[in-house]
Design an enzyme around this catalytic site. Sequence first.
Site, PDB file in Angstrom:
ATOM      1  N   HIS A  61      52.649  40.292  45.711  1.00  0.00           N
ATOM      2  CA  HIS A  61      52.397  40.106  47.141  1.00  0.00           C
ATOM      3  C   HIS A  61      53.759  40.382  47.761  1.00  0.00           C
ATOM      4  O   HIS A  61      54.632  39.525  47.765  1.00  0.00           O
ATOM      5  CB  HIS A  61      51.930  38.663  47.380  1.00  0.00           C
ATOM      6  CG  HIS A  61      52.025  38.183  48.807  1.00  0.00           C
ATOM      7  ND1 HIS A  61      50.931  37.742  49.499  1.00  0.00           N
ATOM      8  CD2 HIS A  61      53.068  38.063  49.665  1.00  0.00           C
ATOM      9  CE1 HIS A  61      51.301  37.372  50.719  1.00  0.00           C
ATOM     10  NE2 HIS A  61      52.592  37.545  50.845  1.00  0.00           N
TER      11      HIS A  61
ATOM     12  N   HIS B 165      40.329  34.380  45.447  1.00  0.00           N
ATOM     13  CA  HIS B 165      40.809  32.997  45.331  1.00  0.00           C
ATOM     14  C   HIS B 165      39.590  32.106  45.125  1.00  0.00           C
ATOM     15  O   HIS B 165      38.769  31.970  46.023  1.00  0.00           O
ATOM     16  CB  HIS B 165      41.581  32.585  46.583  1.00  0.00           C
ATOM     17  CG  HIS B 165      42.836  33.372  46.783  1.00  0.00           C
ATOM     18  ND1 HIS B 165      44.038  33.009  46.220  1.00  0.00           N
ATOM     19  CD2 HIS B 165      43.070  34.532  47.447  1.00  0.00           C
ATOM     20  CE1 HIS B 165      44.969  33.902  46.553  1.00  0.00           C
ATOM     21  NE2 HIS B 165      44.404  34.842  47.290  1.00  0.00           N
ATOM     22  N   LEU B 166      39.497  31.537  43.933  1.00  0.00           N
ATOM     23  CA  LEU B 166      38.336  30.691  43.634  1.00  0.00           C
ATOM     24  C   LEU B 166      38.617  29.213  43.915  1.00  0.00           C
ATOM     25  O   LEU B 166      37.704  28.400  43.922  1.00  0.00           O
ATOM     26  CB  LEU B 166      37.893  30.884  42.181  1.00  0.00           C
ATOM     27  CG  LEU B 166      37.311  32.267  41.849  1.00  0.00           C
ATOM     28  CD1 LEU B 166      37.002  32.371  40.353  1.00  0.00           C
ATOM     29  CD2 LEU B 166      36.060  32.554  42.668  1.00  0.00           C
ATOM     30  N   ARG B 167      39.880  28.884  44.125  1.00  0.00           N
ATOM     31  CA  ARG B 167      40.306  27.533  44.560  1.00  0.00           C
ATOM     32  C   ARG B 167      40.146  26.418  43.532  1.00  0.00           C
ATOM     33  O   ARG B 167      40.613  25.316  43.754  1.00  0.00           O
ATOM     34  CB  ARG B 167      39.594  27.107  45.851  1.00  0.00           C
ATOM     35  CG  ARG B 167      39.748  28.056  47.023  1.00  0.00           C
ATOM     36  CD  ARG B 167      41.184  28.195  47.452  1.00  0.00           C
ATOM     37  NE  ARG B 167      41.300  28.985  48.691  1.00  0.00           N
ATOM     38  CZ  ARG B 167      42.370  29.698  48.995  1.00  0.00           C
ATOM     39  NH1 ARG B 167      43.407  29.753  48.180  1.00  0.00           N
ATOM     40  NH2 ARG B 167      42.426  30.377  50.118  1.00  0.00           N
TER      41      ARG B 167
ATOM     42  N   ASP C  86      40.714  39.959  48.574  1.00  0.00           N
ATOM     43  CA  ASP C  86      41.593  38.829  48.935  1.00  0.00           C
ATOM     44  C   ASP C  86      40.754  37.692  49.525  1.00  0.00           C
ATOM     45  O   ASP C  86      41.156  37.030  50.490  1.00  0.00           O
ATOM     46  CB  ASP C  86      42.700  39.251  49.909  1.00  0.00           C
ATOM     47  CG  ASP C  86      43.832  38.220  49.960  1.00  0.00           C
ATOM     48  OD1 ASP C  86      43.759  37.214  49.218  1.00  0.00           O
ATOM     49  OD2 ASP C  86      44.774  38.419  50.738  1.00  0.00           O
TER      50      ASP C  86
END
Lengths: 305, 430
Positions: free
Chosen positions: B181, B64-66, B307
């Site tokens: 997921h 997750h690079l946001r 993750d």
Amino acid sequence: MKHLLGMRFLEREEIEAILDQAEAFKEILERPIKKVPTLRGKSVANLFFEPSTRTKLSFEMAAKRLSADTVGISKTTSSVVKGEDLIDTVKNIKAMKTDCFVIRHASSGAPHMIARHLDCPVINAGDGTNEHPTQALLDCLTIKERFGDFKGLNVVVVGDILHSRVARSDLMALTKLGATCSVSGPATMLPPYVEEVLGAKRIYDIKEAVREADCIICLRIQRERLGDLPLFPSVREYASFFGIFPEVLEYAPPESVIMHPGPINRGVELDPGLADSDRSLILDQVTNGVAVRMAVLVMLLAQNN
Amino acid sequence: MLDILFKNCTIIDPFNRVETKADLLIEGGRITGLERDITPRDGIKTINLQGRWVVPGLVDIHTHLREPGEEYKETILTGLKSAVAGGFTTVCAMPNTRPPNDSASVTRFIIGRARECNLGRVLPVATITKAQKGTELTEFGDLLSAGAVAFSDDGLPVKNSRIMRLALEYALNFDALIISHSEDLELARHGVMNEGRMSTTLGLMGIPNAAEDIQVYRDVRLAETTGARLHIAHVSTKEAVEIIRSAKRRGVRVTCETAPHYFSLTEEAVEGYNTLAKMNPPLRTEEDREAIIEGLRDGTIDCIATDHAPHSTLEKECEFEKAANGIIGLETAVPLGLRLVKKGVLSPMQLVELMTVGPCKVIGLEKGGVRPGELADLTVIDPECAFHVTPQNLCSKSHNSPFLGETLEGRAVITLFEGRCVFDLHGMVS
């Protein structure tokens, strides 16, 4: 003992010491002038982030009997409604030179988190679905007064064990003191591993559950905790299969007593008549609440001197 | 471009099935020599890598690079810095940004930003449904053309089985990968940690294993029905491992990953209402942890993915129930993986495979490995280097790691990407 966060963290001897101290304080409550100067000059902040009547009043009364100053907030009057961070809130109140915090909060573990951030005693007055240690202490004191000893005593807790912090603290305290505990209620409300973790046997049939019980602790059916999905079909069905009514009590030993942490839903988990009968210890519980809270305050604040 | 001679390396290259002690010569950023004893030519910098591993640049297919939207937690730049510090030269960016990556313009933005950063490869994963709402499919074809490598609704799994089926079917047109997921949101509802002994001990509401297992089975079964490619993200339960193992035996086109925390920690880590141990799926029991390790060993689990989920202190220093799910993982993945090697559970080759060939196969990425002619895309791992996990020692913008304060053993010390040195812990290369 630096804080009172839960019965989980207390040794048997510590519980006994609190009960002894509480018994000594009960005498003060009988005096015409019900006040001692023990905590004069100390300030206690009662932070109730969740509604409460009796616990809040009981803590306030206990502090005042000991001559401590009390201040308090409740959810609707505090800036928590403005979205203030919990840690910020308590740090600000601490900066006003508060000596002790009493915390009631809807999140399990909130008092533990506060305790990590403050260097003064924190008393858990009920956190989410976790613990309510002073309730367990007052229940233990009430049982001790009635039965003298916990050895060989059978206690059954009936109702929503999964969401009840009272049940969890009671079971932890009573098993540490040597009582034999069991739980009963709708299976949808019994937590996993209850026997392994809380030392209480599951008994699905309420009549069987009370058969050996010296003490029956009824829990309030907390409708506000059930969220979106009812965990039992109807209040009517709950009352007829899990409520403590005279027909159920016929299966219990004649000298058995009934306790309830309040507030009672009369006619749901407990028969209205039984609540006021001589088998009910409910008002003794309330009286003892002030005494154990005095004991806890003194033990934490005296140690801190 | 880099000119350097690495002497006495332990080359572990699962792409070419090579595990050997050798010298590695890099000239103009390209591997030009891989032999037992290379004599350094005049002027070339030579580093003795005795005791250290040289492996293909690691690949993380769950990061997750946001960015865009939550740059206060991580940006593509800080995320890439964290990646290369952890030995990863390729990361797949999960789509739950703000806005989510559900259109080609967001995909192109991520790729463009990554190119400007020029530290590692970012392969965007797009959402399965518009705004992750679970109702309408995104434009798979357009997104793939823009550079997306897979589709996932991530933390908001597709609830409606018919939509999930449609997604898998439509993916067939492009041989696209659907990542799930897998979680039954209704069963997991109100839960904040694993349902079990610890949830009863702490008075927190639990998420049962069944919430994962039921959905894993649904998704596997739909992959079987449609014949599409499915990848199950962050497997955490022993039953899910078994469901996938048996599906693979039947020939279902399913792959899966687990994260280092699921083979390193259990629900016990939540003790004290530790929000740094709060994640979804939650940390499970020792029994599950052992089954995850067995899945890694026997190949049921195809790869290790981090993750990596950065959150600021705002989301973590609060009540447990309120705290955000997820932990950062890029920089701790190698040391945690090395623990399995040191315990003798995985061979060095197996571990490197799970972090290179494994994830490449899942997303269909071609990489050459450590062989002459290739542009250097390599990671040097020092299996003994002490790594004290502190905010100062982490490159991620966030520090939400349950390993904070611990000293881990082993880590990436040098990372080379496209023939350049992008991470050099001890300043050996520059």
